[in-house]
Design a protein around this motif. Structure first.
Motif, PDB file in Angstrom:
ATOM      1  N   ILE A 131     -23.819  26.889 -36.455  1.00 21.29           N
ATOM      2  CA  ILE A 131     -23.369  26.099 -35.301  1.00 21.29           C
ATOM      3  C   ILE A 131     -21.974  25.531 -35.561  1.00 21.29           C
ATOM      4  O   ILE A 131     -21.122  25.515 -34.667  1.00 21.29           O
ATOM      5  N   ILE A 132     -21.711  25.095 -36.781  1.00 22.01           N
ATOM      6  CA  ILE A 132     -20.381  24.577 -37.135  1.00 22.01           C
ATOM      7  C   ILE A 132     -19.316  25.658 -36.922  1.00 22.01           C
ATOM      8  O   ILE A 132     -18.290  25.423 -36.291  1.00 22.01           O
ATOM      9  N   VAL A 133     -19.568  26.854 -37.457  1.00 27.84           N
ATOM     10  CA  VAL A 133     -18.597  27.945 -37.298  1.00 27.84           C
ATOM     11  C   VAL A 133     -18.439  28.284 -35.819  1.00 27.84           C
ATOM     12  O   VAL A 133     -17.321  28.491 -35.336  1.00 27.84           O
ATOM     13  N   ASN A 134     -19.540  28.313 -35.082  1.00 34.01           N
ATOM     14  CA  ASN A 134     -19.489  28.572 -33.645  1.00 34.01           C
ATOM     15  C   ASN A 134     -18.554  27.579 -32.959  1.00 34.01           C
ATOM     16  O   ASN A 134     -17.692  27.960 -32.160  1.00 34.01           O
ATOM     17  N   GLU A 135     -18.694  26.301 -33.276  1.00 35.12           N
ATOM     18  CA  GLU A 135     -17.871  25.268 -32.637  1.00 35.12           C
ATOM     19  C   GLU A 135     -16.399  25.394 -33.018  1.00 35.12           C
ATOM     20  O   GLU A 135     -15.517  25.311 -32.162  1.00 35.12           O
ATOM     21  N   LEU A 136     -16.120  25.600 -34.294  1.00 32.87           N
ATOM     22  CA  LEU A 136     -14.725  25.647 -34.742  1.00 32.87           C
ATOM     23  C   LEU A 136     -14.002  26.892 -34.227  1.00 32.87           C
ATOM     24  O   LEU A 136     -12.849  26.817 -33.794  1.00 32.87           O
ATOM     25  N   VAL A 137     -14.678  28.037 -34.262  1.00 37.49           N
ATOM     26  CA  VAL A 137     -14.059  29.266 -33.756  1.00 37.49           C
ATOM     27  C   VAL A 137     -13.892  29.176 -32.238  1.00 37.49           C
ATOM     28  O   VAL A 137     -12.853  29.558 -31.693  1.00 37.49           O
TER      29      VAL A 137
ATOM     30  N   GLY B 242      -2.311  23.936 -33.016  1.00 38.65           N
ATOM     31  CA  GLY B 242      -2.767  22.839 -33.867  1.00 38.65           C
ATOM     32  C   GLY B 242      -3.430  21.709 -33.106  1.00 38.65           C
ATOM     33  O   GLY B 242      -3.232  21.544 -31.906  1.00 38.65           O
ATOM     34  N   VAL B 243      -4.219  20.949 -33.822  1.00 37.19           N
ATOM     35  CA  VAL B 243      -4.893  19.776 -33.265  1.00 37.19           C
ATOM     36  C   VAL B 243      -3.873  18.638 -33.219  1.00 37.19           C
ATOM     37  O   VAL B 243      -3.213  18.365 -34.221  1.00 37.19           O
ATOM     38  N   PRO B 244      -3.726  17.987 -32.069  1.00 33.93           N
ATOM     39  CA  PRO B 244      -2.747  16.889 -31.984  1.00 33.93           C
ATOM     40  C   PRO B 244      -3.022  15.792 -33.018  1.00 33.93           C
ATOM     41  O   PRO B 244      -4.168  15.499 -33.338  1.00 33.93           O
ATOM     42  N   GLU B 245      -1.950  15.212 -33.531  1.00 32.82           N
ATOM     43  CA  GLU B 245      -2.056  14.152 -34.545  1.00 32.82           C
ATOM     44  C   GLU B 245      -2.909  12.981 -34.079  1.00 32.82           C
ATOM     45  O   GLU B 245      -3.606  12.355 -34.871  1.00 32.82           O
ATOM     46  N   GLU B 246      -2.866  12.685 -32.780  1.00 28.18           N
ATOM     47  CA  GLU B 246      -3.620  11.535 -32.270  1.00 28.18           C
ATOM     48  C   GLU B 246      -5.116  11.798 -32.177  1.00 28.18           C
ATOM     49  O   GLU B 246      -5.903  10.879 -31.952  1.00 28.18           O
TER      50      GLU B 246
ATOM     51  N   SER C  77     -15.205  14.970 -27.971  1.00 25.58           N
ATOM     52  CA  SER C  77     -15.786  16.257 -27.583  1.00 25.58           C
ATOM     53  C   SER C  77     -17.129  16.481 -28.287  1.00 25.58           C
ATOM     54  O   SER C  77     -17.303  16.150 -29.461  1.00 25.58           O
ATOM     55  N   LEU C  78     -18.058  17.052 -27.545  1.00 20.26           N
ATOM     56  CA  LEU C  78     -19.384  17.342 -28.094  1.00 20.26           C
ATOM     57  C   LEU C  78     -19.283  18.288 -29.281  1.00 20.26           C
ATOM     58  O   LEU C  78     -19.976  18.119 -30.284  1.00 20.26           O
ATOM     59  N   GLY C  79     -18.399  19.279 -29.188  1.00 16.29           N
ATOM     60  CA  GLY C  79     -18.261  20.250 -30.269  1.00 16.29           C
ATOM     61  C   GLY C  79     -17.885  19.613 -31.594  1.00 16.29           C
ATOM     62  O   GLY C  79     -18.508  19.877 -32.624  1.00 16.29           O
ATOM     63  N   LEU C  80     -16.869  18.764 -31.595  1.00 18.76           N
ATOM     64  CA  LEU C  80     -16.448  18.117 -32.846  1.00 18.76           C
ATOM     65  C   LEU C  80     -17.458  17.082 -33.312  1.00 18.76           C
ATOM     66  O   LEU C  80     -17.638  16.879 -34.520  1.00 18.76           O
ATOM     67  N   GLN C  81     -18.153  16.432 -32.381  1.00 17.49           N
ATOM     68  CA  GLN C  81     -19.237  15.528 -32.768  1.00 17.49           C
ATOM     69  C   GLN C  81     -20.335  16.309 -33.480  1.00 17.49           C
ATOM     70  O   GLN C  81     -20.866  15.861 -34.505  1.00 17.49           O
ATOM     71  N   LEU C  82     -20.676  17.489 -32.950  1.00 15.00           N
ATOM     72  CA  LEU C  82     -21.681  18.343 -33.595  1.00 15.00           C
ATOM     73  C   LEU C  82     -21.249  18.741 -34.997  1.00 15.00           C
ATOM     74  O   LEU C  82     -22.047  18.715 -35.930  1.00 15.00           O
ATOM     75  N   VAL C  83     -19.987  19.130 -35.143  1.00 15.90           N
ATOM     76  CA  VAL C  83     -19.480  19.525 -36.459  1.00 15.90           C
ATOM     77  C   VAL C  83     -19.696  18.397 -37.454  1.00 15.90           C
ATOM     78  O   VAL C  83     -20.246  18.594 -38.549  1.00 15.90           O
ATOM     79  N   ASN C  84     -19.281  17.182 -37.102  1.00 20.23           N
ATOM     80  CA  ASN C  84     -19.414  16.052 -38.020  1.00 20.23           C
ATOM     81  C   ASN C  84     -20.874  15.733 -38.337  1.00 20.23           C
ATOM     82  O   ASN C  84     -21.225  15.478 -39.492  1.00 20.23           O
ATOM     83  N   LEU C  85     -21.734  15.739 -37.330  1.00 18.65           N
ATOM     84  CA  LEU C  85     -23.159  15.467 -37.552  1.00 18.65           C
ATOM     85  C   LEU C  85     -23.803  16.523 -38.448  1.00 18.65           C
ATOM     86  O   LEU C  85     -24.591  16.201 -39.344  1.00 18.65           O
ATOM     87  N   LEU C  86     -23.472  17.790 -38.206  1.00 18.79           N
ATOM     88  CA  LEU C  86     -24.085  18.866 -38.985  1.00 18.79           C
ATOM     89  C   LEU C  86     -23.565  18.916 -40.413  1.00 18.79           C
ATOM     90  O   LEU C  86     -24.317  19.227 -41.336  1.00 18.79           O
ATOM     91  N   VAL C  87     -22.292  18.593 -40.620  1.00 14.94           N
ATOM     92  CA  VAL C  87     -21.761  18.521 -41.982  1.00 14.94           C
ATOM     93  C   VAL C  87     -22.495  17.420 -42.741  1.00 14.94           C
ATOM     94  O   VAL C  87     -22.878  17.590 -43.904  1.00 14.94           O
ATOM     95  N   GLU C  88     -22.702  16.304 -42.079  1.00 16.50           N
ATOM     96  CA  GLU C  88     -23.457  15.201 -42.692  1.00 16.50           C
ATOM     97  C   GLU C  88     -24.895  15.630 -42.994  1.00 16.50           C
ATOM     98  O   GLU C  88     -25.438  15.321 -44.051  1.00 16.50           O
ATOM     99  N   GLN C  89     -25.513  16.370 -42.073  1.00 16.44           N
ATOM    100  CA  GLN C  89     -26.900  16.820 -42.242  1.00 16.44           C
ATOM    101  C   GLN C  89     -27.070  17.687 -43.483  1.00 16.44           C
ATOM    102  O   GLN C  89     -28.081  17.604 -44.170  1.00 16.44           O
ATOM    103  N   ILE C  90     -26.073  18.512 -43.800  1.00 19.36           N
ATOM    104  CA  ILE C  90     -26.188  19.386 -44.975  1.00 19.36           C
ATOM    105  C   ILE C  90     -25.549  18.760 -46.213  1.00 19.36           C
ATOM    106  O   ILE C  90     -25.353  19.439 -47.227  1.00 19.36           O
TER     107      ILE C  90
END
Length: 192
Positions: free
Chosen positions: A80-86, A141-145, A153-166
């Motif tokens: 899911i993380i790779v799905n969101e980032l790609v 690139g992702v803006p500095e701000e 965004s739901l996608g980046l929230q998912l990334v952070n939650l799933l990284v924490e989960q593992i």
């Protein structure tokens, strides 16, 4: 239907597809406890590229993957993380049909920081874990701000939650595009 609604449906569909693909790959293999994660990444990223690249064939994908077998507790969140980032790269990095490259690397690392006795708080995502997974693009690139650790965004929230989960680590580099580096540990007994 509005373009925003269509995009939301596509994102949801791709999240479900990434989980379904894990189960498909799992049942193909002879080992029901682990997944050949490199083979899974090849299939997942090809599917994502086909899904999002409509009208833009200038985006290329470069994979640099060591063979790795992960259990389901690691494979599903990572998929899911790779799905969101790609997906984010495909949607935002290359505006107006511009071309570029998305890179995904998966490599076994030495736990240099742990061997040196460095505390967990100062462990780097690239040296304190069993594997490093990199998802990068050479787009705008992702803006500095943008604070990706507290993103709206739901996608980046998912990334952070799933990284924490593992119990992993993620860092964002904003040089020459966007580069997410994830540190991943695997449970004992998982083959490489």
């Amino acid at each position: 239907m509005t373009e925003r609604m269509l995009e939301s449906f596509r994102e949801s569909q791709n999240r479900v597809a990434s989980m379904a693909l894990i189960h498909e790959e799992l049942y193909k293999g002879s080992d029901m406890d682990t997944l050949d994660f490199s083979a899974y990444l090849r299939k997942l990223t090809a599917d994502l590229l086909a899904s999002y690249r409509v009208g833009n064939d200038k985006i290329t994908l470069r994979l640099d993957l060591e063979q790795a077998h992960f259990d389901m507790d690691t494979s599903i969140p990572l998929g899911i993380i790779v799905n969101e980032l790609v997906s984010n790269s495909l949607k935002h990095a290359f505006p107006e049909g511009k071309g570029g490259e998305i890179y995904i690397g998966l490599h076994r690392t030495e736990k240099i920081a742990l061997k040196a006795g460095i505390s967990g708080e100062s462990v780097d995502c690239e040296s304190g874990f069993d594997y490093t997974l990199t998802v990068a693009d050479n787009g705008k690139g992702v803006p500095e701000e943008t604070d990706f650790e507290n993103a709206d965004s739901l996608g980046l929230q998912l990334v952070n939650l799933l990284v924490e989960q593992i119990d992993g680590c993620v860092k964002l580099e904003r040089r020459q595009g966007t580069r997410f580096i994830l540190g991943i540990n695997v449970k004992n007994g998982v083959k490489t």
